[in-house]
Scaffold this motif. Structure first.
Motif, PDB file in Angstrom:
ATOM      1  N   VAL A  11       1.137  -1.049  -0.218  1.00  0.00           N
ATOM      2  CA  VAL A  11      -0.034  -0.081   0.318  1.00  0.00           C
ATOM      3  C   VAL A  11       1.124   0.765   0.103  1.00  0.00           C
ATOM      4  O   VAL A  11       0.407   2.249  -0.467  1.00  0.00           O
ATOM      5  CB  VAL A  11      -1.072   0.468   1.311  1.00  0.00           C
ATOM      6  N   GLY A  12       2.225   1.184   0.015  1.00  0.00           N
ATOM      7  CA  GLY A  12       2.955   2.382   0.235  1.00  0.00           C
ATOM      8  C   GLY A  12       3.627   3.488  -0.773  1.00  0.00           C
ATOM      9  O   GLY A  12       3.099   4.364  -0.996  1.00  0.00           O
ATOM     10  N   ALA A  13       3.362   2.729  -1.661  1.00  0.00           N
ATOM     11  CA  ALA A  13       3.304   3.067  -3.704  1.00  0.00           C
ATOM     12  C   ALA A  13       1.877   3.550  -3.532  1.00  0.00           C
ATOM     13  O   ALA A  13       1.947   4.752  -4.115  1.00  0.00           O
ATOM     14  CB  ALA A  13       3.544   2.245  -4.304  1.00  0.00           C
ATOM     15  N   HIS A  14       1.434   3.115  -3.004  1.00  0.00           N
ATOM     16  CA  HIS A  14      -0.302   3.954  -3.598  1.00  0.00           C
ATOM     17  C   HIS A  14      -0.576   5.562  -2.088  1.00  0.00           C
ATOM     18  O   HIS A  14      -0.885   6.783  -2.284  1.00  0.00           O
ATOM     19  CB  HIS A  14      -1.721   3.146  -3.384  1.00  0.00           C
ATOM     20  N   ALA A  15      -0.254   5.508  -1.173  1.00  0.00           N
ATOM     21  CA  ALA A  15      -0.056   6.099  -0.466  1.00  0.00           C
ATOM     22  C   ALA A  15       0.355   7.151  -0.335  1.00  0.00           C
ATOM     23  O   ALA A  15       0.089   8.493  -0.282  1.00  0.00           O
ATOM     24  CB  ALA A  15       0.284   5.619   1.166  1.00  0.00           C
ATOM     25  N   ARG A  16       2.150   6.883  -1.053  1.00  0.00           N
ATOM     26  CA  ARG A  16       3.348   7.872  -1.473  1.00  0.00           C
ATOM     27  C   ARG A  16       2.021   8.342  -2.475  1.00  0.00           C
ATOM     28  O   ARG A  16       3.326   9.996  -2.544  1.00  0.00           O
ATOM     29  CB  ARG A  16       4.290   7.425  -1.265  1.00  0.00           C
ATOM     30  N   GLY A  17       1.660   8.206  -3.353  1.00  0.00           N
ATOM     31  CA  GLY A  17       0.974   8.781  -5.022  1.00  0.00           C
ATOM     32  C   GLY A  17       0.421   9.551  -4.674  1.00  0.00           C
ATOM     33  O   GLY A  17       0.170  10.415  -5.381  1.00  0.00           O
ATOM     34  N   GLN A  18      -0.274   9.714  -3.664  1.00  0.00           N
ATOM     35  CA  GLN A  18      -1.462  10.433  -3.043  1.00  0.00           C
ATOM     36  C   GLN A  18      -0.656  11.516  -2.035  1.00  0.00           C
ATOM     37  O   GLN A  18      -1.990  12.075  -1.560  1.00  0.00           O
ATOM     38  CB  GLN A  18      -2.347   9.855  -3.114  1.00  0.00           C
ATOM     39  N   ARG A  19       0.046  10.945  -1.609  1.00  0.00           N
ATOM     40  CA  ARG A  19       1.208  12.680  -0.079  1.00  0.00           C
ATOM     41  C   ARG A  19       0.372  11.837   0.394  1.00  0.00           C
ATOM     42  O   ARG A  19      -0.257  13.438   0.960  1.00  0.00           O
ATOM     43  CB  ARG A  19       0.832  13.464  -1.389  1.00  0.00           C
ATOM     44  N   ILE A  20      -0.663  10.760   0.684  1.00  0.00           N
ATOM     45  CA  ILE A  20      -0.651  11.089   2.363  1.00  0.00           C
ATOM     46  C   ILE A  20       0.378  10.665   3.381  1.00  0.00           C
ATOM     47  O   ILE A  20       0.941   9.965   3.741  1.00  0.00           O
ATOM     48  CB  ILE A  20      -1.433   9.890   2.206  1.00  0.00           C
ATOM     49  N   GLN A  21       0.289  12.139   3.719  1.00  0.00           N
ATOM     50  CA  GLN A  21       1.311  12.119   5.250  1.00  0.00           C
ATOM     51  C   GLN A  21       2.080  11.294   6.122  1.00  0.00           C
ATOM     52  O   GLN A  21       2.922  10.891   6.568  1.00  0.00           O
ATOM     53  CB  GLN A  21       1.730  13.844   5.804  1.00  0.00           C
ATOM     54  N   ASN A  22       0.466  10.850   6.491  1.00  0.00           N
ATOM     55  CA  ASN A  22       0.942  10.056   7.921  1.00  0.00           C
ATOM     56  C   ASN A  22       0.481   8.274   7.543  1.00  0.00           C
ATOM     57  O   ASN A  22      -0.031   7.657   8.578  1.00  0.00           O
ATOM     58  CB  ASN A  22      -0.447  10.843   9.117  1.00  0.00           C
ATOM     59  N   TYR A  23       0.735   8.176   6.549  1.00  0.00           N
ATOM     60  CA  TYR A  23      -0.162   7.167   6.591  1.00  0.00           C
ATOM     61  C   TYR A  23       0.869   5.691   7.064  1.00  0.00           C
ATOM     62  O   TYR A  23       0.696   4.511   7.597  1.00  0.00           O
ATOM     63  CB  TYR A  23       0.777   6.385   4.723  1.00  0.00           C
ATOM     64  N   ALA A  24       2.520   5.850   7.867  1.00  0.00           N
ATOM     65  CA  ALA A  24       2.975   4.824   8.291  1.00  0.00           C
ATOM     66  C   ALA A  24       2.490   4.837   9.527  1.00  0.00           C
ATOM     67  O   ALA A  24       1.848   4.862  10.612  1.00  0.00           O
ATOM     68  CB  ALA A  24       4.119   5.374   8.658  1.00  0.00           C
ATOM     69  N   ALA A  25       1.599   5.961  10.806  1.00  0.00           N
ATOM     70  CA  ALA A  25       1.294   6.153  11.913  1.00  0.00           C
ATOM     71  C   ALA A  25      -0.399   5.134  11.179  1.00  0.00           C
ATOM     72  O   ALA A  25      -0.509   4.527  12.650  1.00  0.00           O
ATOM     73  CB  ALA A  25       1.145   7.348  11.687  1.00  0.00           C
ATOM     74  N   VAL A  26      -0.899   5.350  10.079  1.00  0.00           N
ATOM     75  CA  VAL A  26      -2.161   4.194  10.410  1.00  0.00           C
ATOM     76  C   VAL A  26      -1.621   2.853  10.610  1.00  0.00           C
ATOM     77  O   VAL A  26      -2.515   2.367  10.891  1.00  0.00           O
ATOM     78  CB  VAL A  26      -3.199   4.698   9.634  1.00  0.00           C
ATOM     79  N   LEU A  27      -0.145   2.444   9.784  1.00  0.00           N
ATOM     80  CA  LEU A  27      -0.441   0.973   9.447  1.00  0.00           C
ATOM     81  C   LEU A  27       0.426   0.766  10.800  1.00  0.00           C
ATOM     82  O   LEU A  27       0.083  -0.902  11.075  1.00  0.00           O
ATOM     83  CB  LEU A  27       0.883   0.735   8.315  1.00  0.00           C
ATOM     84  N   GLU A  28       0.943   1.587  11.550  1.00  0.00           N
ATOM     85  CA  GLU A  28       1.185   1.000  12.869  1.00  0.00           C
ATOM     86  C   GLU A  28       0.501   0.546  13.540  1.00  0.00           C
ATOM     87  O   GLU A  28       0.240  -0.508  14.742  1.00  0.00           O
ATOM     88  CB  GLU A  28       1.838   2.193  13.460  1.00  0.00           C
ATOM     89  N   ARG A  29      -0.938   1.366  13.195  1.00  0.00           N
ATOM     90  CA  ARG A  29      -1.646   1.096  14.256  1.00  0.00           C
ATOM     91  C   ARG A  29      -2.768  -0.347  14.106  1.00  0.00           C
ATOM     92  O   ARG A  29      -4.126  -1.010  14.635  1.00  0.00           O
ATOM     93  CB  ARG A  29      -3.186   2.295  14.667  1.00  0.00           C
ATOM     94  N   ILE A  30      -2.631  -1.040  12.837  1.00  0.00           N
ATOM     95  CA  ILE A  30      -3.578  -2.019  12.319  1.00  0.00           C
ATOM     96  C   ILE A  30      -2.475  -2.850  12.784  1.00  0.00           C
ATOM     97  O   ILE A  30      -1.772  -3.262  12.582  1.00  0.00           O
ATOM     98  CB  ILE A  30      -3.257  -2.120  11.243  1.00  0.00           C
ATOM     99  N   ARG A  31      -3.875  -4.148  12.938  1.00  0.00           N
ATOM    100  CA  ARG A  31      -3.001  -5.080  13.888  1.00  0.00           C
ATOM    101  C   ARG A  31      -3.980  -6.787  13.357  1.00  0.00           C
ATOM    102  O   ARG A  31      -3.101  -8.049  13.470  1.00  0.00           O
ATOM    103  CB  ARG A  31      -3.006  -5.358  15.411  1.00  0.00           C
TER     104      ARG A  31
END
Length: 358
Positions: A11-31
């Protein structure tokens, strides 16, 4: 059940392509990838809802799109897709965007597009934009404004069996593109059509271009060409998420998938017969597309421009370089027909983005 590790990786490529700045923080919350707090859908959707309450509807849309990634496999991801569509619509209306909904009924289903610049009185060359097999048109629709500035009528749609596209994904899918051109021929100069098509939709565009002379250029990133469909030795390397998505889209069980897909490969003869410019972005460490595919293009396509990155599929660490290459390649395909000032403005805008985030 989706492989959570793979979801986070790709999902990182898509998040960066859309300039989602906080995507790493969201991913950290997903279990987990079930329902509720801590789930893939739950955490992405919660962030989308927070942004929506703050009036940031385009940003909310992007998070809901991530929530339905990689495809709709049940009620939770379907709800996320619907929320993404509603957020995009609210952004479009509240900001007065010159982006309009277009629905086209074709044999087998309905194709929904966003368009800007279609006109029966001022018919322009057509730029057709499509994302890959795990993205939806709302990811790309804001870019329609850029292409209109370059003198195009521009439209974006989903691949078959993605987003709002109800057509099946099968051997006849390249015909969808021709059907869309037929549908707008009274509002665009469709005999001057350029396709900017990512990954698997790039394969559709190349196949369509081999049969439909109205396509005058294809630009793509990481498109499968031949070896992906035919090389049995490569298949064990293909990520689980890619296989699962193709099974979902085609409706073909995994055991028979590549037997079905084998006939979709473009041959060297078909590629050599292409008398149009093709721009292709390849990644040396692509885990989906085998190296023989860009290699075949280099050997067979007569009018090829290729950019190669030392990166993985989609070149997520080289987004701006890819944007610049794509913009320059499109301008070169159109030649002197592009308004010079508009072209320079777009390239300058991309250069500023590179300076800010590069």
């Amino acid at each position: 059940m989706n492989d959570l590790r793979e979801l986070k990786q790709y999902v990182g490529a898509h998040a960066r392509g859309q300039r989602i700045q906080n995507y790493a923080a969201v991913l950290e919350r997903i279990r987990h990838d079930e329902d509720g707090p801590g789930s893939w859908v739950g955490e992405w959707a919660a962030e989308g809802e927070r942004l929506g309450r703050a009036g940031q509807h385009l940003e909310a849309c992007r998070h809901f799109i991530m929530a339905r990634f990689p495809f709709v496999d049940g009620p939770a991801r379907l709800a996320a897709l619907d929320l993404g569509l509603a957020s995009f619509e609210r952004w479009r209306r509240e900001t007065g965007q010159d982006i309009h909904r277009l629905e086209v009924d074709l044999k087998g289903g309905r194709v929904v597009c966003w368009q800007s610049g279609l006109s029966s009185t001022d018919r322009r060359p057509l730029l057709l934009l499509m994302g890959g097999n795990v993205s939806v048109k709302e990811q790309w629709a804001p870019a329609l404004r850029i292409f209109r500035r370059l003198g195009f009528a521009a439209m974006v749609t989903d691949m078959p069996s993605c987003g709002e596209n109800s057509l099946p994904y099968d051997a006849d899918s390249p015909g969808m593109i021709s059907g869309l051109l037929d549908a707008v021929e009274d509002r665009a100069r469709v005999r001057e059509t350029y396709a900017l098509a990512m990954s698997f939709s790039g394969h559709l565009a190349l196949r369509c271009a081999s049969a439909d002379p109205r396509i005058r250029g294809v630009l793509t990133v990481g498109a499968p060409v031949n070896g992906f469909f035919t090389d049995a030795g490569w298949r064990p390397r293909i990520p689980r998420v890619t296989i699962d998505t193709l099974v979902h889209m085609t409706g073909v069980e995994e055991q028979r998938l590549f037997t079905e897909l084998r006939g979709w490969a473009l041959t060297g003869e078909e590629l050599a017969a292409l008398d149009i410019p093709v721009a292709y972005v390849a990644s040396r460490r692509d885990e989906i597309i085998p190296p023989e595919d860009p290699g075949l293009l280099l050997r067979k396509v007569r009018r090829l421009r290729m950019l190669e990155h030392d990166d993985v599929h989609g070149a997520p660490d080289h987004v701006v370089e890819t944007q610049l290459f794509t913009a320059r390649s499109l301008l070169a395909m159109r030649g002197g027909a592009v308004p010079q000032r508009a072209a320079l403005a777009v390239l300058a805008q991309l250069a500023r983005i590179r300076g800010r985030f590069g």
